[in-house]
Design a protein around this motif. Sequence first.
Motif, PDB file in Angstrom:
ATOM      1  N   PHE A 119      93.915  17.208  20.771  1.00  0.00           N
ATOM      2  CA  PHE A 119      93.011  17.924  19.883  1.00  0.00           C
ATOM      3  C   PHE A 119      92.137  16.951  19.108  1.00  0.00           C
ATOM      4  O   PHE A 119      92.555  15.828  18.819  1.00  0.00           O
ATOM      5  N   TRP A 178      90.775  21.433  15.354  1.00  0.00           N
ATOM      6  CA  TRP A 178      91.914  21.912  14.568  1.00  0.00           C
ATOM      7  C   TRP A 178      91.458  22.577  13.265  1.00  0.00           C
ATOM      8  O   TRP A 178      91.933  23.661  12.910  1.00  0.00           O
ATOM      9  N   PRO A 200      93.004  26.318  13.122  1.00  0.00           N
ATOM     10  CA  PRO A 200      94.341  25.700  13.125  1.00  0.00           C
ATOM     11  C   PRO A 200      95.404  26.555  13.805  1.00  0.00           C
ATOM     12  O   PRO A 200      96.218  26.026  14.573  1.00  0.00           O
ATOM     13  N   SER A 208      95.254  26.267  17.468  1.00  0.00           N
ATOM     14  CA  SER A 208      95.776  24.973  17.921  1.00  0.00           C
ATOM     15  C   SER A 208      97.289  25.008  18.015  1.00  0.00           C
ATOM     16  O   SER A 208      97.878  24.532  19.003  1.00  0.00           O
ATOM     17  N   PHE A 267     100.481  17.813  12.239  1.00  0.00           N
ATOM     18  CA  PHE A 267      99.043  17.757  12.496  1.00  0.00           C
ATOM     19  C   PHE A 267      98.332  17.086  11.326  1.00  0.00           C
ATOM     20  O   PHE A 267      97.489  16.189  11.510  1.00  0.00           O
TER      21      PHE A 267
END
Length: 357
Positions: A152, A157, A161, A164, A202
Amino acid sequence: MKINLCLLYGGKSAEHEVSLQTAKAVIQALDIEKFAIHPIFITKEGEWRKGPELLEPVETIKELQFEQIPQEIGANALSTILSSEGSQTFDVVFPLLHGPNGEDGTVQGMLELLNLPYVGNGVLSSSAGMDKIIMKNLFAQEGLDQVNYTWFTKSTWEAAPERSYEQVEQEIGYPCFIKPANLGSSVGISKCENREELKTAFSTAFQYDRRIIVEEGVTAREIEVGLLGNDFPECSVAGEIAPKSEFYDYKAKYSDGDTDLIIPADISAEQYTEIRNMATRAFQALDCAGLVRADFFITNEGRTLINEVNTMPGFTPVSMFPLLWKHTGLDYPALIERLVQLALERHKEKQNIIHTF
């Protein structure tokens, strides 16, 4: 005649301190009778500071962090800073730099433009080996077996989000590992077992890079080998990483010593042959030179999977790469000298290429 050897260390990456430890170890191992050692320290802010020739080994890292800048360092000063006393240039440059702006092809490109021999991998192999996404794409092209992965960008993202996270769960599942695409020494890596951990991972990984990779988690042994050479590398014995924590993270590598390095690894002759062959294919697919550490998984089902290659592996005497070669019959000082010779051989080969315009 001594070989004029320039050591580049420090740098702007998160692995600045690791580079300093490496430089200290290399200096202590070098034979002063064979090498004239010229240190260049790169600060965390990116300033280049050239120190005096070292006539004896240093005892502390502080001795390598020069306070005074002898001159302004910019594009016009590179040929001056990257030269020994007088008009003679260095015979070889040894970049002891980890992470971005060190082992990612940027410094290597500069040295190519200056036509200076340097230890280790070139521009292409350094950049491809540093970028985990590109590296795994090349491994896939070569047909090397590896874990499932996806990747990603930060903008993707931030725009969606939840989408993702759903993609990770559908394509990879749990457990999974989240990693910055361009960083070494396990910095910014997280293991995730659920959505909440995934969200945190993330955010953490994107602090270090604008692109991240997500890899399938497998239950496996971690096996590593060292490769040494240019077009036809030799392979060391295999070693096993046995971290006592969840995985072999930055802390386990450099801080708490909470990891066992088992050399040689307890694997069969058939498994070693498969690893050696896969490592050599990976080395050649990325057009590597000098040194590489290749990392593998052997799963509980017996599959051998390539994880990654590191084009500037940890290089202190207690790091895996030098230890693998020590157990193969090449001690630390001899390993350094061999790398210098490989650098000179590769540079000589390049000089024989005819460029037409």
